[in-house]
Design a protein around this motif. Structure first.
Motif, short mmCIF file in Angstrom:
data_model
loop_
_atom_site.label_atom_id
_atom_site.label_comp_id
_atom_site.label_asym_id
_atom_site.label_seq_id
_atom_site.Cartn_x
_atom_site.Cartn_y
_atom_site.Cartn_z
N GLU A 270 -109.37 63.74 -26.69
CA GLU A 270 -108.11 64.50 -26.64
C GLU A 270 -108.38 65.99 -26.75
OE1 GLU A 270 -104.66 63.23 -28.16
OE2 GLU A 270 -104.98 61.22 -27.34
N GLY A 271 -109.24 66.34 -27.71
CA GLY A 271 -109.57 67.76 -27.89
C GLY A 271 -110.26 68.31 -26.67
N ASP B 156 -107.71 68.93 -24.02
CA ASP B 156 -106.93 70.14 -24.32
C ASP B 156 -107.71 71.40 -23.97
OD1 ASP B 156 -104.80 68.68 -25.17
OD2 ASP B 156 -105.39 68.70 -27.29
N ASP B 157 -108.99 71.40 -24.39
CA ASP B 157 -109.82 72.58 -24.14
C ASP B 157 -109.99 72.83 -22.64
OD1 ASP B 157 -110.18 73.33 -26.73
OD2 ASP B 157 -111.94 72.05 -27.04
N VAL C 239 -108.03 71.88 -20.17
CA VAL C 239 -106.78 72.32 -19.55
C VAL C 239 -106.54 73.80 -19.85
CG1 VAL C 239 -104.29 72.04 -19.61
CG2 VAL C 239 -105.76 70.03 -19.47
N ARG C 240 -106.95 74.23 -21.04
CA ARG C 240 -106.80 75.64 -21.39
C ARG C 240 -107.68 76.50 -20.47
NH1 ARG C 240 -109.78 78.28 -24.59
NH2 ARG C 240 -110.70 76.43 -25.57
N ARG D 152 -103.83 67.11 -17.82
CA ARG D 152 -104.32 66.58 -19.09
C ARG D 152 -104.33 65.05 -19.08
NH1 ARG D 152 -102.48 65.03 -24.07
NH2 ARG D 152 -103.86 65.58 -25.82
N THR E 282 -116.51 75.53 -26.18
CA THR E 282 -115.62 74.59 -26.84
C THR E 282 -116.38 73.69 -27.79
OG1 THR E 282 -115.88 72.89 -25.16
CG2 THR E 282 -114.12 74.49 -24.80
N GLN F 182 -117.46 70.82 -27.28
CA GLN F 182 -117.12 69.41 -27.13
C GLN F 182 -118.34 68.62 -26.69
OE1 GLN F 182 -114.47 67.90 -27.98
NE2 GLN F 182 -112.94 69.50 -28.21
#
Lengths: 597, 390
Positions: free
Chosen positions: A129-130, A133-134, A136-137, A144, A175, A177
């Motif tokens: 999920e994170g 989000d990152d 899409v930013r 998303r 990020t 991730q």
């Protein structure tokens, strides 16, 4: 007794008679002696065998250890190898280093640029999920939900984006991730954007794996020469085209201005070097950016608005009165007429029941030259009547107007000129460019044959070829006479708007109504201007064709080529002439060489 | 007559079996074997949970089962190693007879465990590969006959043992199990060579075996596929070998870390045939080199001990068994590093699996029985060396 026999094995007879006799004499059992003998021999043999066996055991032990060492060495070698991507698509090393495409001066039209791809390893993700989000930013165009679906998949390899800029890559990296990876790759880059878009075509990237993407040509030169461009044997050698980027840019710019001014829905232009057939500029509007080529419109009804449609090469139009010069040139070549032969232009004229009339009434008769200058349909049709359909068809064929163009573009093969039938009526209309459809490129090649002294021209896009003059289709003096007539058209005929002070330009306008519902549509014209310059030593051919253009002049809406296409061609000529090394002849220049202001 | 031979263990009156065993048995080899088993258990903790997950068992079910089989295997090994050579031989021959019966029964009661060929006997609670027991049995049997042939009045043991070997090889080739067939044949050839016999027939037989291999390549798709896969230039990254190579590579020198490996999830045979890949991935090259070192140590040490053995049978049987043990390890690891074509072979004492463990225990029990300290024959060599020095 001991088993030691220091003297080695010596062959003792099994039944030594002397010993047995001796034994019998002393009362011993001879069988015991025999058993003793056997035992001795067994001991001897065992020891020689054992020594031999021991050597072989040592050897085998050494071999065994060597075998395990060999495995260890292999393990070491494999463990030492750089870590390859363990899973994911099969890694096929794509042919990188697709050749550049250059214009005739060495300017880059298409090149490769190193870039990075982004992929995900969903199974290695700790926070899908994170990560979504990152991403899409960083990439607002990503969805998303789609990303989450991607990250939920049970795999080690999913593409996210094929190309990242260095800044985007750093942003993704920052990020922190897990489960996101980058691959290096190349992308095709067209530094000039939409300039020469149709000629270059475009490419698509076939994603193979993180580090391998194959670039495929999808249209234009990129498709036509895909094998050559991606052939490693040519690595480093660029594909040099005959295009001149400066001329191309001017042609496109002026054409765009013309489209805006006349409200055309599209336009095309071809600039050709007449002696060789080399295409110097080839433009079609509307255009696109080959860096992001749009998907072609499949619906033929919408082809007119499809930016990927190459009007200059694919578009088959009735090009109108520009064809008249072919009729007159052939008649001159066949000695049927002289430039000052008077031709009956009284209209309307009836050919096999069809009426042919002129735009204006030009009176009872005109010279052949004036038939061209004034653009008389009736006059041209009468000349065509002298030639006859067979000879007319053969001549147009010899100019390459009736067959598919040999230009090195896949699009050129999709366009075939059409002339449905060839009776007396058609012969008359074709003589002034109606009932026959060709591409602007075909027209340019045919005009080039007039310009170069009567040799047929094979249009080409690839520089560095040897050009032998094509077969003679017109006598040189006839070509010169036709050129002179074309000069008069610009000088005082229908194409006065194409004139450029200081340059001698010859050309012919052509206005054809587009086929509409139930016949021709008066308000929708294809306005074409085909020109040859400089007329004193013809070297270049320029064809400009405007689709559905109109100009409000002197209180009237003008749709003819003289108003819509000729001025555009004139402006192009004015701008490109200096680049082509043409020197303007200023009237009244004196011997000192100082030009009048 | 008293045996006064160099190296003889001084008999102590009324000595019990165990102390006598402990004095004479090859203790470093026992330690090495126990270490191998311990490593195997440790790797089982890593390699078998995926299998347990697939079969719906507790995560460490297979480790516990392995430990249980280990008890059986080691009991067998220790008991066998306490036996005098004659008893060991009789045991091995009995085993051979039973295993051959099992082999013959395969077409009737065998199972293929969902793999290529029918090689397993389904017994209640476990599956057995009879060939695992045929191999040590054949070695002991051939060693016995070859040794007997060296007796001045002995039988033509070489020929007889070769004939029997060929029969068994034929039986295995019919399964078809060319790998095990060639191992049995190779075992006989090694015994023949080690016995000190002439090389000429050996070369002949090797030539015949090569011809047989070519024939098998032509006639069996299964076999041809394996060989073609080996000679293919590129490893298919989705084959077992491809995954194993990736695992070794990602393990590097010090490993990805305990439980960090991924190959066990993708390789169906990670807990058996490709356990070395799991070891390499999680513990790295250095752990693998420890395993390699242990195998090399066991094989070399037993062979060198047998050099001084006076009894031909003991020498041959011991050397043959320990070489078979080494060959099995070599083939298993050789496949994982692409030195050899794919051949399903377990890594003795390390691979998970009862049948393999018990067979290894029996084989090494026999080896330990044969390598016990005994009257040695090399005093003469020592004398000769001294004489030469003088």
């Amino acid at each position: 007794m001991t088993a030691i026999h220091p003297h080695g094995p010596t062959r003792v007879p099994l039944r030594p008679l002397a010993r047995i006799l001796h034994a019998r004499a002393t009362g011993e059992n001879p069988d015991r002696i025999e058993a003793d003998n056997i035992a001795q021999r067994r001991e001897q043999m065992r020891d020689t065998l054992r020594r031999k066996s021991a050597r072989r055991l040592t050897l085998v032990a050494a071999l065994s250890v060597a075998g395990f060492l060999l495995i260890g060495q292999r393990m070491w070698a494999i463990a030492n190898e750089p870590l390859a991507e363990p899973t994911g698509p099969a890694t096929v090393v794509a042919a990188s280093g697709r050749a550049d495409i250059l214009d005739r001066n060495g300017t880059v039209l298409a090149m490769n640029m190193p870039t990075q791809s982004l992929f995900a390893d969903p199974l290695a993700m700790t926070d899908p999920e994170g990560a979504a989000d990152d991403l899409v930013r960083i990439f607002p165009d990503l969805d998303r939900d789609a990303l989450l679906r991607l990250f939920a998949s049970d795999s080690h390899f999913e593409w996210v984006r094929p190309h990242l800029s260095a800044e985007q890559r750093q942003a993704v990296h920052d990020t922190g991730q897990t489960g996101l990876g980058f691959g290096t790759r190349e992308m095709r880059f067209y530094p000039n954007g939409p300039v020469a878009a149709h000629l270059l075509g475009g490419t698509r990237v076939d994603l193979k794996s993180a580090d391998a993407a194959e670039i495929f040509g999808t249209a234009g030169v990129e498709l036509e020469f895909h094998n050559w461009l991606s052939d490693p044997a040519n690595a480093g050698r660029p594909l040099v085209t005959t295009l001149d980027l400066r001329l191309q840019a001017i042609v496109e710019e002026v054409l765009e201005g013309g489209v805006a001014l006349t409200g055309s829905i599209g336009a095309a232009a071809v600039l050709m070097h007449a002696p060789t057939g080399e295409v110097l500029a080839l433009a079609s509007l509307p255009d696109y950016d080959p860096n992001d080529r749009p998907v072609p419109v499949r619906d033929p009804k919408l082809a007119g608005t499809d930016p990927t449609f190459n009007r200059a090469v694919q578009g088959v139009y009735e090009l109108g009165s520009t064809f008249k010069i072919f009729t007159v040139a052939q008649a001159l070549d066949l000695n049927l007429v002289e430039p000052d032969t008077m031709i009956n232009t009284r209209g309307p004229m009836t050919v096999a029941g069809a009426r042919i009339s002129d735009f204006h009434d030009y009176g009872p008769a005109l010279t052949v030259s004036n038939v061209i200058v004034k653009s008389s349909n009736v006059g041209t049709a009468r000349i065509a009547g002298l030639i006859g359909p067979e000879r007319q068809k053969a001549f147009l064929e010899s100019l390459g107007l009736l067959s598919q163009s040999p230009l090195e573009m896949p699009e050129a093969r999709t366009a075939r000129p059409s002339a449905p039938s060839w009776g007396p009526v058609e012969s008359a209309t074709i003589s002034y460019g109606h009932g026959i459809s060709t591409t602007p490129l075909h027209l340019a090649a045919a005009y080039a044959a007039i310009a170069n002294g009567g040799h047929r021209v094979t249009p080409t896009l690839i520089a560095g070829q040897r050009h032998e003059p094509g077969p003679q289709v017109l006598r040189p003096e006839v070509a010169a006479a036709a050129t002179e007539m074309l000069r008069q058209v610009v000088d005082h005929g229908t194409a006065r708007n194409a004139g450029v002070p200081g340059y001698n330009i010859g050309g012919k306008t052509g206005t054809a109504e587009k086929p509409g519902v139930g016949g021709y549509d008066e308000d929708a014209n294809i306005a074409t201007f085909a020109s040859i310059f400089p007329t004193e030593a013809p070297e270049y051919v320029l064809v400009v064709s405007m689709d559905e253009g109109s100009l409000f002049v002197n209180g009237a809406t003008e749709r003819t080529a003289g108003w819509v296409a000729a001025p555009v061609a004139g402006e192009i000529l004015r701008r490109i002439a200096p680049l082509l090394g043409l020197r303007p002849s200023i009237a009244g220049a004196d011997a000192s060489g100082v030009d009048r202001p | 007559m008293t045996e006064m031979v160099y190296g003889t263990v001084v008999p102590q009156p009324n000595e019990a079996i165990l102390p006598r065993w402990w004095r004479t048995v090859d203790k470093p080899t026992i330690v090495a074997i126990l270490l191998l088993f311990a490593i195997g258990l440790l790797l089982g903790f890593a390699a078998s949970p995926p299998l347990a997950e697939r079969t719906g068992k507790d995560p460490f079910f297979y480790v516990e089962r392995q430990a249980l089989y280990g008890c059986v295997a080691f009991t067998l090994m220790f008991v066998l190693s306490m036996q005098p050579p004659e008893t060991a031989r009789r045991f091995a021959l009995t085993l051979l007879a039973l295993a051959l019966l099992g082999l013959l029964a395969l077409p009737v009661v065998g199972t293929n465990l969902g793999k290529g060929a029918v090689r397993w006997l389904a017994l209640p609670g476990m599956t057995l590969q009879p060939v695992e027991f045929v191999k040590p049995g054949m070695l002991v049997f051939s060693a016995w006959l070859i040794a007997a042939s060296y007796d001045p009045k002995g039988p033509p043991g070489k020929l007889a043992s070769f004939a029997v070997t060929l029969l068994v090889v034929g039986l295995l080739a019919l399964q078809p199990d060319f790998g095990q067939a060639s191992l049995v044949l190779a075992g006989w050839l090694v015994l023949f060579y080690l016995s000190g016999a002439s090389i000429v027939p050996l070369v002949l037989v090797l030539g015949l075996a090569a011809a047989g291999g070519v024939l098998a390549y032509g006639m069996s798709d299964h076999f041809a596929g394996r060989i073609d896969g080996y000679f293919a230039a590129e490893v298919d990254p989705r084959s077992q070998i491809g995954y194993a190579t990736d695992a070794i590579r990602s393990g590097g020198f010090f490993g990805a870390g305990l439980g960090e490996g991924s190959v066990k999830w993708t390789l169906p045979d990670a807990h058996t045939d490709f356990i070395i890949a799991v070891a390499a991935e999680e513990y790295g090259f250095f752990a693998v080199s420890v395993i390699l070192g242990l195998f090399a140590f066991i094989v070399a040490r037993s062979l060198l001990r047998l050099r001084a053995e006076r009894d031909i049978f003991i020498r041959l049987a011991g050397a043959g068994l320990v070489l078979m043990f080494g060959a099995q390890a070599f083939i298993n690891m050789g496949v994982a590093v692409r030195l050899l074509p794919t051949k399903g072979m377990t890594l003795p004492f390390i691979s998970n699996g009862g049948s393999s463990l018990v067979a290894s225990g029996i084989a090494m029990g026999l080896v330990l029985a044969f390598t016990r300290t005994r009257p040695r024959g090399d005093i003469e060599d020592i004398f000769q060396r001294r004489q030469a020095r003088r």
